[in-house]
Design a protein around this motif. Structure first.
Motif, short mmCIF file in Angstrom:
data_model
loop_
_atom_site.label_atom_id
_atom_site.label_comp_id
_atom_site.label_asym_id
_atom_site.label_seq_id
_atom_site.Cartn_x
_atom_site.Cartn_y
_atom_site.Cartn_z
N ALA A 83 36.12 44.55 49.67
CA ALA A 83 36.18 43.30 48.91
C ALA A 83 35.31 43.37 47.66
CB ALA A 83 35.74 42.14 49.80
N ILE A 84 34.15 44.00 47.77
CA ILE A 84 33.28 44.16 46.60
C ILE A 84 33.97 45.01 45.55
CG2 ILE A 84 31.10 45.16 45.79
CD1 ILE A 84 29.88 44.37 48.48
N TRP A 85 34.61 46.10 45.98
CA TRP A 85 35.33 46.97 45.06
C TRP A 85 36.48 46.22 44.39
CZ3 TRP A 85 35.87 50.48 41.70
CH2 TRP A 85 37.11 51.04 41.40
N HIS A 86 37.24 45.44 45.17
CA HIS A 86 38.34 44.66 44.60
C HIS A 86 37.81 43.65 43.57
CE1 HIS A 86 40.97 45.40 48.43
NE2 HIS A 86 40.98 46.42 47.60
N THR A 87 36.68 43.03 43.88
CA THR A 87 36.09 42.05 42.97
C THR A 87 35.74 42.69 41.63
OG1 THR A 87 35.20 40.78 44.84
CG2 THR A 87 34.21 40.40 42.67
N VAL A 88 35.09 43.84 41.69
CA VAL A 88 34.71 44.54 40.46
C VAL A 88 35.94 44.97 39.68
CG1 VAL A 88 33.54 46.58 39.53
CG2 VAL A 88 32.51 45.30 41.42
N LEU A 89 36.94 45.52 40.39
CA LEU A 89 38.16 46.00 39.74
C LEU A 89 38.91 44.86 39.05
CD1 LEU A 89 40.06 48.41 39.25
CD2 LEU A 89 41.18 47.86 41.43
N ALA A 166 50.03 44.25 44.86
CA ALA A 166 49.57 42.87 45.00
C ALA A 166 48.33 42.57 44.16
CB ALA A 166 49.29 42.56 46.47
N LEU A 167 47.37 43.50 44.15
CA LEU A 167 46.12 43.28 43.40
C LEU A 167 46.41 43.14 41.90
CD1 LEU A 167 43.07 43.15 44.22
CD2 LEU A 167 42.89 45.47 43.33
N TRP A 168 47.34 43.95 41.41
CA TRP A 168 47.65 43.92 39.98
C TRP A 168 48.49 42.71 39.62
CZ3 TRP A 168 44.53 46.70 37.38
CH2 TRP A 168 43.98 47.86 37.96
N MET A 169 49.25 42.18 40.57
CA MET A 169 49.98 40.95 40.32
C MET A 169 49.02 39.78 40.16
SD MET A 169 53.13 41.62 40.00
CE MET A 169 52.57 43.14 39.22
N ILE A 170 47.92 39.80 40.89
CA ILE A 170 46.89 38.77 40.72
C ILE A 170 46.31 38.84 39.31
CG2 ILE A 170 44.59 38.02 41.48
CD1 ILE A 170 45.37 39.00 44.30
N VAL A 171 46.04 40.06 38.85
CA VAL A 171 45.53 40.24 37.48
C VAL A 171 46.54 39.71 36.47
CG1 VAL A 171 44.86 41.96 35.75
CG2 VAL A 171 44.10 42.22 38.12
N VAL A 172 47.82 40.00 36.67
CA VAL A 172 48.87 39.53 35.75
C VAL A 172 48.88 38.01 35.69
CG1 VAL A 172 51.38 39.35 35.44
CG2 VAL A 172 50.35 41.56 35.98
N VAL A 173 48.81 37.35 36.83
CA VAL A 173 48.85 35.89 36.86
C VAL A 173 47.64 35.29 36.15
CG1 VAL A 173 48.77 33.87 38.37
CG2 VAL A 173 50.24 35.81 38.96
#
Length: 304
Positions: A83-89, A166-173
């Protein structure tokens, strides 16, 4: 005559003191606001930090002090580290992409095209929509039977169900919603630059790229600082869009520190551990914002 001359400095000092007392409000004017801030923010925050060192489940009044156990458990918790890695990314990706697009949009609508005012309104419009509403809108668009797959046909994907996407779709939104917000801040900075500077650079034969890098960029430094600070802090604290789009899934593929705090507290009842995660999140935000402000402020002063 001599006594009058000696008394003049004292009179001048008294006049300055009286003038200062009239223009400077008494410090105790801030006491009501300070008392409210202490009661609403500081005291709950202090108690929260204390609970981070306990095994409190959020309901039982009896709990034990466990010291640093929650923090040491975090180091061995694969979900927390992920989760920490995802947050930073997410924070880094949003900061770079959102501000890049926002700057390009600001440069575009800062031109003398006739539709610039309409474009400004349309590009800024998504930023005024509630993030949770935007997330549910895009959840329907990106779903297996959504409009995106209907347009793409055989090239459609499970955009929010694929762990790699999924992670990159969050960034797109998030970028889609707030690029216009960054655009407005950049636009305010661009409009503060006198037109004469552009005209003088054009007469000297300076190209668009050189003109931007040598003239616009230094004068745009305050807007860049504000946008980067807001983007990185917002990306680190991101919760609404992640929880509404994927709920942290599939599995834990899109969990951030914020979503993990929510799950540990309200699903698993591990309030002590979730508050320890919140403390870590606060430290990350403080370090990131402090370091970024120091670097950007130094660069801003150098540019000026």
């Amino acid at each position: 005559m001599t006594s009058d001359l000696k008394s003049r400095p004292a009179v001048a000092t008294t006049a300055v003191a009286v003038r200062r007392s009239r223009t400077t409000p008494p410090w105790w004017f801030m006491l009501p606001a300070l008392a409210l801030f202490t009661f609403v923010v500081l005291v709950p925050s202090g108690r929260g930090v204390y609970y981070a060192f306990t095994d409190w489940d959020g309901l039982d009044p009896d709990f034990a002090f466990v010291g640093l156990r929650n923090f040491t458990d975090m180091l061995g918790d694969e979900d927390a580290l992920q989760a920490i890695w995802h947050t930073v990314l997410i924070a880094v990706a949003i900061t770079i992409i959102q501000n890049g697009i926002g700057l390009l949009l600001a440069l575009g609508v800062n031109s003398l095209i006739k539709t610039r005012n309409v474009l400004r309104v349309l590009l800024f419009a998504p930023a005024v929509v509630t993030p949770i509403v935007t997330a549910y809108l895009w959840r329907n668009l990106l779903g297996p039977d959504g409009a995106v797959n209907a347009v793409l046909g055989p090239w459609g994907r499970d955009w929010l169900g694929d762990p790699d996407l999924a992670l990159w779709m969050i960034v797109v939104v998030v970028v889609w919603q707030f690029a216009g917000y960054s655009m407005v801040i950049f636009l305010a900075g661009l409009q503060s630059i006198p037109r004469e500077i552009y005209e003088a650079a054009a007469i000297d034969g300076t190209g668009p790229v050189r003109r931007f890098w040598s003239i616009v960029r230094p004068l745009l430094a305050p807007a860049i600082t504000i946008n980067l600070m807001l983007s990185i802090i917002g990306g680190i604290k991101l919760f609404d869009q992640v929880y509404a789009l994927t709920g942290g899934g599939p599995g834990h593929a899109t969990d951030t520190i914020s979503t993990l705090i929510y799950k540990d507290a309200f699903t698993l009842g591990e309030f002590g551990y979730s508050i320890a995660l919140a403390v870590v999140l606060t430290i990350i935000v403080a370090i990131a914002s402090g370091a970024q402000y120091t670097v950007l402020n130094r660069n801003e002063k150098a540019a000026s």
